[in-house]
Structures are given as structure tokens and as C-alpha cells.
Design a protein around this motif. Structure first.
Motif, PDB file in Angstrom:
ATOM      1  N   ARG A  55       0.788  -1.394  -0.017  1.00  0.00           N
ATOM      2  CA  ARG A  55      -0.073   0.035  -0.007  1.00  0.00           C
ATOM      3  C   ARG A  55       0.910   1.517   0.093  1.00  0.00           C
ATOM      4  O   ARG A  55       1.748   1.581   1.163  1.00  0.00           O
ATOM      5  N   VAL A  56       0.717   1.963  -1.021  1.00  0.00           N
ATOM      6  CA  VAL A  56       1.648   3.291  -1.062  1.00  0.00           C
ATOM      7  C   VAL A  56       1.023   4.397  -0.704  1.00  0.00           C
ATOM      8  O   VAL A  56      -0.157   4.709  -0.986  1.00  0.00           O
ATOM      9  N   PRO A  57       1.624   5.218   0.070  1.00  0.00           N
ATOM     10  CA  PRO A  57       0.929   6.429   0.594  1.00  0.00           C
ATOM     11  C   PRO A  57       1.071   7.468  -0.350  1.00  0.00           C
ATOM     12  O   PRO A  57       1.854   7.378  -1.069  1.00  0.00           O
ATOM     13  N   GLY A  58       0.226   8.536  -0.235  1.00  0.00           N
ATOM     14  CA  GLY A  58       0.327   9.622  -1.331  1.00  0.00           C
ATOM     15  C   GLY A  58       0.870  10.866  -0.844  1.00  0.00           C
ATOM     16  O   GLY A  58       1.511  10.628   0.352  1.00  0.00           O
ATOM     17  N   THR A  59       0.823  11.981  -1.376  1.00  0.00           N
ATOM     18  CA  THR A  59       1.719  13.009  -1.045  1.00  0.00           C
ATOM     19  C   THR A  59       1.270  13.564   0.403  1.00  0.00           C
ATOM     20  O   THR A  59       1.976  14.455   0.963  1.00  0.00           O
ATOM     21  N   ASP A  60      -0.160  13.379   1.013  1.00  0.00           N
ATOM     22  CA  ASP A  60      -0.504  13.821   2.055  1.00  0.00           C
ATOM     23  C   ASP A  60      -0.427  12.650   3.152  1.00  0.00           C
ATOM     24  O   ASP A  60      -1.036  12.789   4.338  1.00  0.00           O
ATOM     25  N   GLY A  61       0.139  11.591   2.965  1.00  0.00           N
ATOM     26  CA  GLY A  61       0.384  10.545   4.003  1.00  0.00           C
ATOM     27  C   GLY A  61      -1.007   9.501   3.836  1.00  0.00           C
ATOM     28  O   GLY A  61      -0.762   8.319   4.493  1.00  0.00           O
ATOM     29  N   GLU A  62      -2.177   9.875   3.342  1.00  0.00           N
ATOM     30  CA  GLU A  62      -3.118   9.091   3.053  1.00  0.00           C
ATOM     31  C   GLU A  62      -2.778   7.849   1.849  1.00  0.00           C
ATOM     32  O   GLU A  62      -1.813   8.346   1.250  1.00  0.00           O
ATOM     33  N   LYS A  63      -3.685   6.917   1.767  1.00  0.00           N
ATOM     34  CA  LYS A  63      -3.679   6.060   0.759  1.00  0.00           C
ATOM     35  C   LYS A  63      -3.452   6.708  -0.813  1.00  0.00           C
ATOM     36  O   LYS A  63      -4.335   7.551  -0.877  1.00  0.00           O
TER      37      LYS A  63
END
Ligand code: ADP
Ligand code: TRP
Length: 322
Positions: free
Chosen positions: A182-190
């Protein structure tokens, strides 16, 4: 192992799509006796209601997959709508698909729960997906966790058809993709298209660097040690770094006394380098439309031959045609 999976052409792939799905499909092409991968444009039509965009995104996914390492002589690559046999098979399956089963499927159910009007395409989405899978006698279907329910529906429909009309379909199994990817996005969410927090695989390096510099970080003072495992910037860096570089970065985190700006610069460097070769290959492929057409035509011909055989088997079993 006969592997099959579909990818919806609903936009350009981001890091989450690559590490969470595409890379795993590409690895499987070497393990499977046969692998079928297709661009699910008929499924995408339930959400993309713009013809030129759907056409462009379909071609984009083909180029993306080839550039990222899908090899047409290892895996059959084709566009879903080039195999009309699947739509015919979809009808055979639909006649035996209980309304209650489809009403429980999440895409339809979520839409209803939000008070939105749903169309028959969304409702029957899992049946078309079942036809996709059964048409190629696939036994292994790699998908993200969210698609597990659809594979269950496929198994139910296949079992019911086999029960009524005799052994016809191969019973497929889901191979749920590694959830730890599962890769986080630029805001730390998925990382997800719907959250607007994505980093695209084929982003222009200069733009990518800027986007990376804007990744959110906490405001703890620089000299304070930080646990690396829970930090999304570290998680993103780990996607690209080898064991040694990852350990080195982890040690820096545990020591403290570093700035996130430095980590972001390192991340930008390794990410740009990592996708350098695919970026170059994609450019090359873009200038070879005849080659792409030939790959898709070969893929469709192979896929159609198989789907026609299974469709004939199913029609014979249920008495359609003399
Ligand atoms: P999105 O959430 O951006 O709309 P999709 O739902 O189209 O992405 O996902 C396509 C595939 O990529 C699925 O198999 C899904 O499991 C995988 N995937 C999407 N986002 C991530 C992520 N952040 N981490 C890991 N895998 C992901
Ligand atoms: N519904 C799948 C997704 O959104 C795509 C898909 C269509 C698929 N047909 C399939 C996946 C058959 C596996 C098998 O990801």
C-alpha cells in the motif's frame, strides 16, 4: 497457472498502481504458463463518459504497460472490447445471476447508499467481469483487495452454471495483491486518484521534483530522532531504494539532526532514476503506432480464439444454438 487480469483505463498510473498492481502483474508473466492482461474499456465506460478521452486512456495504458516491462510474447495483451465473445458470454451468465447477489456488490451498493442513481452498467459490472475471467479458462486472477468480492461473484456464477448445465467453466481463484504494498500519497493517506494526492509514474522529472518537495511532513524539530517506519516520506523512499540505502536512511531518521528537504531531494533523485528507462521506452513506443497496432491485433486474435472456444462450450451446454 493461467493468469488473467484487467486494468481500467481511467487515467495515468501512479506509484500506487505500479507498486500495488502493475509490477506484480509483470512479474507474474514469467511464472504463469499463460497470462492474459487486458484493458477493461467496457468497464471504464461505466464511469468515463467521454469518447475521445476513453480512446486516449486506453492507448495510454497499453503504452504504459509495455514501457513498464510487459512482454507481448510472455503475456497476451489486448483490449477488452476487441473480444465480442465476452459480451455474449456475459448475457449467458446474466440470465442466471441473482438480483440479490448483485445488489450486495459494493460499487452498486455504495452508489445507492449515497442516494445516487445507478445504471444497469454498474449493476451488471460484476457479471461482465465474470465473463472476462471465465472466457479464458483463467484459474488465477491477481487483483487488489477491493476486487475480491467480484471474484466471489464470478465463482458463484460459474458454480451455478456448472450445476445446471454440467461442467463448463474452470473455477478461478483470486490472488489478492500484497496489501503491504500500500503506497501512501503526498498527504500520507493512501495514494489514490480520488484523493488528488498521486505521483504519476511517467511524470516529467522537473514537475515530479516540485511535487515531491510539497509532500506533507510533520513539524517536529530537525534534531529530534524520528521512527522511520511510520513516516510516509520514508515509505515512499523505500519503494525505490535498495536494502543498503534504505538502512542508511532509517539510521539517519533514528539519529535525528536531518531535514526533510534532504530526504525529499534523495527521493526525487532515486524516483527519477528508477523510471528513467521506462520513460525512455515509452517515448520510443509512442513513435511506433504500427507496432502497437500489431501487438494489440495479435493479442486480440489469441484472446478471441480462446474465448470463442469457451463460448461455444457454454452455448452447447445451455442449449443456445443447434
Ligand atoms: P485509484 O485508487 O487511484 O483510483 P485504482 O482503484 O484504479 O486506483 O487501482 C488500480 C489498482 O492499483 C488496484 O489493483 C489497486 O489495488 C492498486 N492501487 C491503487 N492505489 C494503490 C495504493 N495507494 N497502494 C497500493 N496499490 C494501489
Ligand atoms: N474491475 C477491475 C478493476 O477495477 C478491472 C477488471 C475488469 C478485471 N475485468 C476484470 C480484473 C477481470 C480482473 C479480472 O480493477
Amino acid at each position: 497457472m493461467r493468469v488473467l487480469s484487467g486494468i481500467q483505463p481511467t487515467g495515468r498510473p501512479h506509484w500506487g498502481n505500479y507498486f500495488g498492481a502493475i509490477r506484480q502483474y509483470i512479474d507474474l508473466q514469467y511464472e504463469a504458463e499463460e497470462a492474459f492482461y487486458f484493458i477493461a474499456n467496457l468497464h471504464a465506460l461505466t464511469t468515463v463518459r467521454d469518447g475521445s478521452r476513453l480512446r486516449q486512456w486506453t492507448l495510454d495504458v497499453v503504452l504504459d504497460l509495455l514501457a513498464l516491462g510487459l512482454e507481448p510474447d510472455q503475456a497476451t495483451l489486448f483490449v477488452q472490447s476487441d473480444v465480442p465473445e465476452v459480451s455474449e458470454l456475459c448475457w449467458l451468465l446474466m440470465t442466471g445471476a441473482p438480483m440479490g447477489l448483485l445488489e450486495r456488490c459494493h460499487a452498486y451498493k455504495d452508489k445507492k447508499a449515497r442516494g445516487l442513481s445507478a445504471d444497469a452498467g454498474i449493476f451488471n459490472y460484476p457479471v461482465l467481469m465474470a465473463a472476462d475471467i471465465l472466457a479464458y479458462d483463467a484459474d488465477t486472477v491477481p487483483v487488489g483487495e477491493d476486487q475480491g468480492q467480484h471474484i466471489e461473484v464470478c465463482r458463484d456464477l460459474a458454480a451455478s452454471f456448472n450445476h445446471h448445465f454440467g461442467e463448463t467453466f474452470v473455477m478461478p481463484k483470486a490472488k489478492i495483491l500484497d496489501a503491504s504494498a500500500r503506497v501512501p500519497g503526498t498527504d500520507g493517506e493512501k495514494m489514490s486518484k480520488s484523493y488528488g494526492n498521486t505521483l504519476a509514474v511517467f511524470e516529467d522529472p522537473a514537475v515530479l521534483r516540485k511535487q515531491i518537495m510539497r509532500i506533507t511532513t510533520d513539524s517536529r524539530p530537525m534534531d529530534q530522532p524520528k521512527p522511520p517506519e511510520t513516516d510516509h516520506l520514508f515509505q515512499l523512499y523505500s519503494l525505490f531504494a535498495d536494502e543498503g540505502a534504505r538502512e542508511e536512511m532509517a539510521a539517519t531518521y533514528r539519529q535525528g539532526g536531518f531535514g526533510y528537504g534532504e530526504v525529499k531531494k534523495r527521493l526525487a533523485e532515486v524516483a527519477v532514476a528508477y523510471f528513467d528507462e521506462p520513460r525512455r521506452r515509452r517515448k520510443e513506443l509512442e513513435s511506433q503506432p504500427d507496432l502497437i497496432r500489431r501487438i494489440l491485433a495479435d493479442g486480440a486474435a489469441k484472446a478471441r480464439a480462446k474465448a470463442a472456444e469457451v463460448l461455444a462450450r457454454a452455448k452447447r451446454a445451455c442449449g443456445v444454438g443447434l
